[in-house]
Design an enzyme around this catalytic site. Structure first.
Site, short mmCIF file in Angstrom:
data_model
loop_
_atom_site.label_atom_id
_atom_site.label_comp_id
_atom_site.label_asym_id
_atom_site.label_seq_id
_atom_site.Cartn_x
_atom_site.Cartn_y
_atom_site.Cartn_z
N ARG A 34 0.85 -1.19 0.00
CA ARG A 34 0.00 0.00 0.00
C ARG A 34 0.89 1.24 0.00
O ARG A 34 1.76 1.38 0.86
CB ARG A 34 -0.89 -0.01 1.25
CG ARG A 34 -1.68 1.26 1.42
CD ARG A 34 -2.55 1.29 2.68
NE ARG A 34 -3.15 2.60 2.75
CZ ARG A 34 -3.17 3.39 3.82
NH1 ARG A 34 -2.70 2.96 4.97
NH2 ARG A 34 -3.69 4.59 3.76
N HIS B 179 -2.80 11.00 1.06
CA HIS B 179 -2.21 10.75 2.38
C HIS B 179 -1.46 12.03 2.76
O HIS B 179 -0.25 12.04 2.95
CB HIS B 179 -1.29 9.52 2.33
CG HIS B 179 -0.94 8.94 3.67
ND1 HIS B 179 -1.12 7.60 3.97
CD2 HIS B 179 -0.42 9.50 4.78
CE1 HIS B 179 -0.70 7.37 5.21
NE2 HIS B 179 -0.27 8.51 5.73
N GLU C 175 -7.16 8.69 6.78
CA GLU C 175 -7.28 9.34 8.09
C GLU C 175 -7.72 10.79 7.99
O GLU C 175 -6.97 11.72 8.35
CB GLU C 175 -5.94 9.24 8.85
CG GLU C 175 -5.44 7.82 9.05
CD GLU C 175 -4.16 7.74 9.89
OE1 GLU C 175 -3.56 8.80 10.17
OE2 GLU C 175 -3.77 6.64 10.28
N ASN D 142 -7.08 2.13 10.35
CA ASN D 142 -5.72 2.20 10.89
C ASN D 142 -5.86 2.15 12.40
O ASN D 142 -6.51 3.02 13.01
CB ASN D 142 -5.03 3.50 10.49
CG ASN D 142 -4.78 3.56 8.98
OD1 ASN D 142 -4.97 2.56 8.27
ND2 ASN D 142 -4.36 4.71 8.51
N TYR E 123 -3.86 1.76 16.12
CA TYR E 123 -2.60 1.76 16.88
C TYR E 123 -2.81 1.53 18.37
O TYR E 123 -2.09 0.79 19.00
CB TYR E 123 -1.84 3.08 16.66
CG TYR E 123 -1.28 3.16 15.25
CD1 TYR E 123 -0.04 2.63 14.96
CD2 TYR E 123 -2.03 3.71 14.22
CE1 TYR E 123 0.46 2.64 13.67
CE2 TYR E 123 -1.55 3.73 12.92
CZ TYR E 123 -0.29 3.19 12.65
OH TYR E 123 0.19 3.19 11.37
N GLU F 68 -3.48 -0.06 8.34
CA GLU F 68 -2.25 0.25 9.07
C GLU F 68 -2.34 -0.33 10.47
O GLU F 68 -3.39 -0.24 11.12
CB GLU F 68 -2.02 1.76 9.24
CG GLU F 68 -1.56 2.48 8.02
CD GLU F 68 -1.35 3.97 8.26
OE1 GLU F 68 -1.02 4.37 9.40
OE2 GLU F 68 -1.53 4.73 7.29
O1 IFM Z 1 3.00 7.51 10.06
C1 IFM Z 1 1.64 7.57 10.30
C2 IFM Z 1 0.86 7.43 9.01
O2 IFM Z 1 1.23 8.36 8.06
C3 IFM Z 1 -0.61 7.57 9.26
N1 IFM Z 1 -1.05 6.71 10.33
C4 IFM Z 1 -0.29 6.70 11.54
C5 IFM Z 1 1.18 6.51 11.25
C6 IFM Z 1 1.99 6.48 12.55
O3 IFM Z 1 1.84 7.67 13.24
#
Ligand code: IFM
Length: 444
Positions: free
Chosen positions: A75, A118, A163, A293, A295, A351
């Site tokens: 990606r 992005h 995002e 995404n 985290y 992500e």
């Molecule tokens: O690096 C970023 C990415 O560009 C977008 N999502 C979160 C990642 C980590 O912060």
């Protein structure tokens, strides 16, 4: 027994400004990130994406590295100012880079998943108001149309926007991302236009171009929890969820903005007439998949003096170097909630990954045990979710490389491949080796 079936897509991800470099080559014009990162005090150590991982020049070797991981898919995103360095002026040389990259990937049997936006908005667009201006819809439409005409057919899936919360709220409300505005009115307009641009792009591809290439949007979602179960802290968590998640999920899947957040935002924004009825239908367009995404989870508590009555609270979870809670269980709760409240579309984790302070040790390797564990836990969580029938169809590890981590510059490393930014040497970390083995076995 295999934990992932043969159709599950394993991939890895990057974005244009974070890895390409070559910011003034072959006709590319500046993006808002070139401007922002060269403004003193905006990015740590004054880092910029001018060279980054030099992927623009090293892409052939980089594709070999991607191939060596055994992933099904890669990606990446397209830098809009390479394609339209000026309003209405198409740059074939810029497009050629992506044609070459895609050809290289396909020769190696790697499926290209391409994100249109992005965050590298052309500076010429920002000079005319950027995403705050409704004209952004026209600009984005011409850009998307040209990209589709040139690349659709070679691309496996399209992601319209990456995002929107970060692009709009970090960029136009909190001011920590380009273009650095600190104005909620701007942020809500930017978010709205970004969401409409998503809807109109899906219609462009499906209706006007009659293409059947799968297309969707990617949101960054983070579940919020009250520090303790008091009524005030529950309010705080609900507001945080509204600001970060529901403001984007509701329009996309329900065709309306959450009314509690409209009330809350009314404290700073007095005119919502930029939201037109027909916009909402466009935003809630049918897609083929939903990108997430993920985290971390976040713990919050009530704070009367904060704009939206919440602030981060102490959490005793293990953390990544970003200070983000490692929270695979809450990731599972998030996915179940999405299934309950929002969508039955196939979900792709576009992500997921972790930042840790890596070093090359004396043996010339990077033993990133913590990142490996992070990835392992999240893959395990996905396998369990799929056993429950949650239909997660792919996983893209962020990131292929250590790269330009926006306002943190090169200080924060998310890669499964280490990059020495002095000489561009790449070193495959242990997490990449783990990932390669997990993919090969379709197991953990
Ligand atoms: O690096 C970023 C990415 O560009 C977008 N999502 C979160 C990642 C980590 O912060």
């Amino acid at each position: 027994m295999e934990k992932f079936d043969r159709n599950f897509i394993f991939g890895t991800a990057t974005s244009s400004y974070q890895v390409e470099g070559a910011v003034s080559e072959d006709g590319r014009s500046p993006s808002i990130w070139d401007t922002f990162s060269t403004t003193p005090g905006k990015v740590m150590q004054g880092d910029t994406g001018a060279v980054a991982c030099n992927h623009y020049h090293l892409y052939k070797d980089d594709v070999k590295l991607i191939k060596s991981l055994g992933v099904d898919s890669y990606r990446f995103s397209i830098a809009w100012p390479r394609i339209f360095p000026e309003e209405g002026v198409y740059n074939e040389t810029g497009m050629q880079f992506y044609k070459n990259l895609i050809a290289e990937l396909k020769e190696n049997n790697i499926k290209p998943v391409v994100t249109l936006y992005h965050w590298d908005l052309p500076q010429w667009a920002q000079d005319q108001g950027g995403w705050v201006s409704r004209k952004s819809l026209k600009w984005f439409r011409s850009y998307a149309q040209k990209v589709f005409r040139e690349l659709d057919g070679e691309v496996d899936s399209w992601i319209t926007q990456n995002e929107p919360w970060c692009a709009a709220f970090l960029g136009y409300h909190q001011g920590v991302h380009a273009p650095g505005h600190t104005n909620m009115d701007d942020a809500l307009k930017a978010a709205h236009h970004i969401l409409i641009s998503h809807g109109q792009t899906v219609n462009l591809l499906k209706q006007e171009m009659q293409s059947s290439t799968p297309i969707g949007i990617t949101l960054n979602l983070s579940p919020f929890y009250p520090a303790t179960k008091t009524l005030n802290n529950e309010i705080a968590a609900n507001n945080a969820d509204g600001y970060t998640n529901r403001w984007f999920l509701d329009p996309i899947f329900k065709g309306s903005y959450p009314s509690d957040m409209i009330n809350l935002f009314s404290k700073y924004v007095h005119d919502f007439s930029f939201i037109k009825d027909e916009d909402m239908e466009l935003i809630a367009v049918d897609c083929d998949f939903f990108g997430i995404n993920f985290y971390n989870r976040q713990l919050v508590e009530f704070h009367a003096a904060s704009d939206y009555l919440y602030r981060p609270a102490y959490s005793d979870y293990d953390k990544t170097e970003m200070g983000w809670d490692i929270s695979p269980v809450e990731f599972q709760e998030l996915i179940r909630r999405l299934r309950r409240e929002y969508t039955a579309l196939p979900i792709i984790i576009t992500e997921n990954g972790a930042c840790f302070p890596d070093q090359i040790t004396e043996d010339g390797e990077v033993h990133d045990v913590e990142r490996t564990n992070y990835v392992k836990k999240h893959l395990q969580a996905i396998a369990e979710l799929n056993d429950e029938g949650m239909n997660i169809s792919g996983y893209f590890l962020w990131s292929l490389f250590d790269n330009f981590e926006w306002a943190f510059g090169y200080e924060k490393r998310f890669g499964i491949i280490y990059v020495d930014f002095e000489n561009q040497q790449r070193t495959v970390k242990d997490s990449a080796k783990f990932y390669r083995n997990a993919i090969a076995a379709r197991n953990l």
